[in-house]
Scaffold this motif. Structure first.
Motif, mmCIF file in Angstrom:
data_model
loop_
_atom_site.group_PDB
_atom_site.id
_atom_site.type_symbol
_atom_site.label_atom_id
_atom_site.label_comp_id
_atom_site.label_asym_id
_atom_site.label_seq_id
_atom_site.Cartn_x
_atom_site.Cartn_y
_atom_site.Cartn_z
ATOM 1 N N ASP A 1 0.931 -1.172 -0.074
ATOM 2 C CA ASP A 1 -0.023 -0.060 0.221
ATOM 3 C C ASP A 1 0.803 1.247 -0.074
ATOM 4 O O ASP A 1 1.425 1.803 1.126
ATOM 5 N N ARG A 2 1.119 1.987 -1.040
ATOM 6 C CA ARG A 2 1.928 3.004 -1.367
ATOM 7 C C ARG A 2 1.609 3.875 -2.410
ATOM 8 O O ARG A 2 1.131 3.533 -3.538
ATOM 9 N N SER A 3 1.630 5.196 -2.221
ATOM 10 C CA SER A 3 1.363 6.234 -3.317
ATOM 11 C C SER A 3 2.572 6.472 -4.243
ATOM 12 O O SER A 3 3.742 6.381 -3.778
ATOM 13 N N PHE A 4 2.397 6.657 -5.333
ATOM 14 C CA PHE A 4 3.312 6.881 -6.428
ATOM 15 C C PHE A 4 3.126 8.325 -6.954
ATOM 16 O O PHE A 4 2.130 8.554 -7.474
ATOM 17 N N GLY A 5 4.303 9.026 -6.823
ATOM 18 C CA GLY A 5 4.153 10.426 -7.405
ATOM 19 C C GLY A 5 4.625 10.515 -8.759
ATOM 20 O O GLY A 5 4.471 11.419 -9.456
ATOM 21 N N ARG A 6 5.633 9.753 -9.223
ATOM 22 C CA ARG A 6 6.202 9.795 -10.501
ATOM 23 C C ARG A 6 5.470 8.929 -11.430
ATOM 24 O O ARG A 6 4.550 8.203 -11.316
ATOM 25 N N TRP B 1 4.478 -15.784 -5.556
ATOM 26 C CA TRP B 1 3.304 -15.022 -5.056
ATOM 27 C C TRP B 1 2.509 -14.428 -6.397
ATOM 28 O O TRP B 1 3.166 -13.937 -7.315
ATOM 29 N N TYR B 2 1.180 -14.273 -6.388
ATOM 30 C CA TYR B 2 0.570 -13.496 -7.675
ATOM 31 C C TYR B 2 -0.371 -12.686 -7.023
ATOM 32 O O TYR B 2 -0.858 -12.733 -5.669
ATOM 33 N N VAL B 3 -0.889 -11.980 -8.071
ATOM 34 C CA VAL B 3 -1.865 -10.872 -7.820
ATOM 35 C C VAL B 3 -3.197 -11.316 -7.684
ATOM 36 O O VAL B 3 -3.933 -12.110 -8.466
ATOM 37 N N THR B 4 -3.906 -10.797 -6.621
ATOM 38 C CA THR B 4 -5.307 -11.350 -6.350
ATOM 39 C C THR B 4 -5.888 -9.919 -6.535
ATOM 40 O O THR B 4 -7.331 -10.046 -6.812
ATOM 41 N N GLN B 5 -5.560 -8.710 -6.126
ATOM 42 C CA GLN B 5 -6.316 -7.594 -6.215
ATOM 43 C C GLN B 5 -5.446 -6.467 -6.319
ATOM 44 O O GLN B 5 -4.254 -6.331 -6.028
ATOM 45 N N LEU B 6 -6.021 -5.496 -7.208
ATOM 46 C CA LEU B 6 -5.318 -4.219 -7.616
ATOM 47 C C LEU B 6 -6.188 -3.025 -7.847
ATOM 48 O O LEU B 6 -7.050 -3.110 -8.413
ATOM 49 N N SER B 7 -5.816 -2.005 -6.911
ATOM 50 C CA SER B 7 -6.646 -0.779 -6.934
ATOM 51 C C SER B 7 -6.600 0.179 -8.225
ATOM 52 O O SER B 7 -7.676 0.819 -8.516
ATOM 53 N N ASP C 1 -2.655 6.128 -5.580
ATOM 54 C CA ASP C 1 -2.485 5.409 -4.197
ATOM 55 C C ASP C 1 -2.837 3.982 -4.676
ATOM 56 O O ASP C 1 -3.774 3.506 -5.096
ATOM 57 N N VAL C 2 -1.542 3.189 -4.643
ATOM 58 C CA VAL C 2 -1.714 2.003 -5.305
ATOM 59 C C VAL C 2 -1.877 0.859 -3.894
ATOM 60 O O VAL C 2 -1.111 0.966 -2.903
#
Length: 426
Positions: A361-366, A377-383, A409-410
């Motif tokens: 859970d982290r915001s990316f400004g770039r 590990w694999y992705v189950t949810q992506l905002s 906000d990822v």
């Protein structure tokens, strides 16, 4: 005679192979839906021919569509241009080496040869297509269902129709005569599979005309912590920082990362990375990507920086904040240096294990950021929408591109793969 025929065929093949491939840019198409019972729509297509020296431009007629009422104009002067509708075989013979022999084309004779060194030949092609598969009635409504390969498009509804569905994110606007139209820029790979639906019920005539636009501004001010005007109006696509996060086992709350950065300012000889609140940095390293040179790094606090007289470049750095300092040779005038700074962060709020789920859970400004999940590990949810792919060594990577001047906000959640099935006993 047989040898002569073979020679002619080989000569023609060599000539076609040597012909430059037709190139174009700046395409825009306006589709104007006509009365539903006609199954027809008018196309206003703007395109710029860019093949150096070209004297013709070939516009394919889509299979399944019947073209009529064609006209072509030179966009520099507005003058009409000469054109013919030809077969694919004729287009190939006239210079379109990769022509589809099963398609028909409009061959446009340009007003002047396309100049070399980035010259352009701007053309406007108007035509009407009849295509019942693309445009038809559905009960009392209408459907426009057409894959659009061109990136910039607009579709105008017939008078008296209101938009009920549109599956591609679009602006919805009004023509001066009150007809509704949708317009969009398609950025995803492949064609935009547009499905647009409308139904009767919109007024027509003067009552349908929109009110004149004004210079009024939004009542809602931007937040004080939002980006500055300078940041908001800078060219987002030209920013050159790439950041890749490599998530370690979630129990560690740790992830390594690198960010590639180009320094162009004359005299600059150091890079300061102020560590985000809630994160602890370790294992910093840096190098010059241009030469492979390893650079000296050190971790300091804001207080240590102040005591050493190191200028933070106007950034407010608290006394207890961690700062990674990278030193390099001063940048000379009209030169630049491409840096790669690598670090490991421990950040329990940003990255953790929640039960059996990985949470990042982290915001990316770039503009450009990527996250690589741990092995297994694999992705189950992506905002936030991202491109999910596999790295060459089999890890899951998610790429984010943000063309807006604000942060995203990822939130990523993932699970561990099931263990491989045990081999059957014999």
């Amino acid at each position: 005679m047989k040898l002569r025929t073979v020679t002619l065929v080989l000569t023609l093949s060599a000539t076609l192979a040597a012909q430059p491939r037709q190139t174009s840019q700046d395409e825009y198409t306006l589709y104007e839906l006509l009365a539903p019972e006609t199954a027809s729509f008018k196309i206003d297509y703007e395109v710029t021919a860019t093949t150096p020296g070209a004297t013709s431009f070939f516009n394919p007629i889509r299979k399944g569509s019947v073209a009529s009422d064609e006209s072509v104009f030179d966009m520099m002067t507005g003058a009409p241009l000469k054109f013919e509708q030809i077969t694919g075989e004729q287009a190939k013979a006239h210079g379109l080496g990769n022509a589809d022999l099963q398609s028909d084309y409009i061959e446009v004779h340009l007003a002047r040869p396309v100049p070399a060194d980035g010259g352009q030949g701007r053309v406007r092609i108007i035509k009407t297509y009849k295509d019942e598969k693309s445009y038809h009635r559905d009960g009392d409504g209408i459907v426009f269902d057409r894959p659009l390969g061109i990136r910039r498009n607009a579709v105008v509804l017939p008078a008296g129709y209101q938009l009920t569905e549109c599956n591609v994110p679009s602006q919805v606007l009004s023509r001066l005569d009150g007809r509704v139209y949708i317009t969009f820029m398609h950025q995803a790979p492949g064609a935009a599979g547009l499905i647009l639906k409308a139904k009767p019920g919109a007024p027509t005539g003067d009552v349908a005309k929109p009110r004149p636009l004004t210079n009024a501004r939004s009542w809602e001010p931007p937040p004080a912590q939002g980006p500055t005007e300078r940041a908001r109006l800078s060219e987002r696509a030209h920013q050159d920082r790439d950041i890749v996060y490599f998530l370690q086992s979630p129990e560690t709350n740790a992830f390594s990362l690198y960010h590639d950065y180009t320094e162009t300012r004359e005299g600059i000889d150091k890079y300061l990375n102020v560590v985000r609140t809630g994160s602890t940095v370790s294992n910093p390293s840096a190098k010059v990507l241009d030469t492979g040179e390893t650079l000296r790094t050190e971790i300091m606090t804001g207080a240590q920086m102040k005591a050493a007289g190191i200028d933070a470049g106007g950034e407010q750095v608290s006394a207890d904040a961690q700062v990674v300092l990278v030193r390099f040779a001063p940048v000379n005038k009209r030169q630049s240096v491409r840096l790669r700074i690598s670090e490991t962060y421990t950040a329990p709020q940003s990255y953790r294990l929640d039960g059996d789920e990985l949470v990042f859970d982290r915001s990316f400004g770039r503009p450009r950021n990527s996250v690589v999940l741990p092995r297994g590990w694999y992705v189950t949810q992506l905002s936030i929408p991202g491109v999910v792919r596999q790295t060459p060594d089999g890890l899951t990577r998610v790429d984010f591109v943000n063309g807006r001047p604000d942060s995203i906000d990822v939130l990523i959640k993932g699970k561990k793969e099931a263990p491989a099935a045990m081999p059957a006993l014999r």
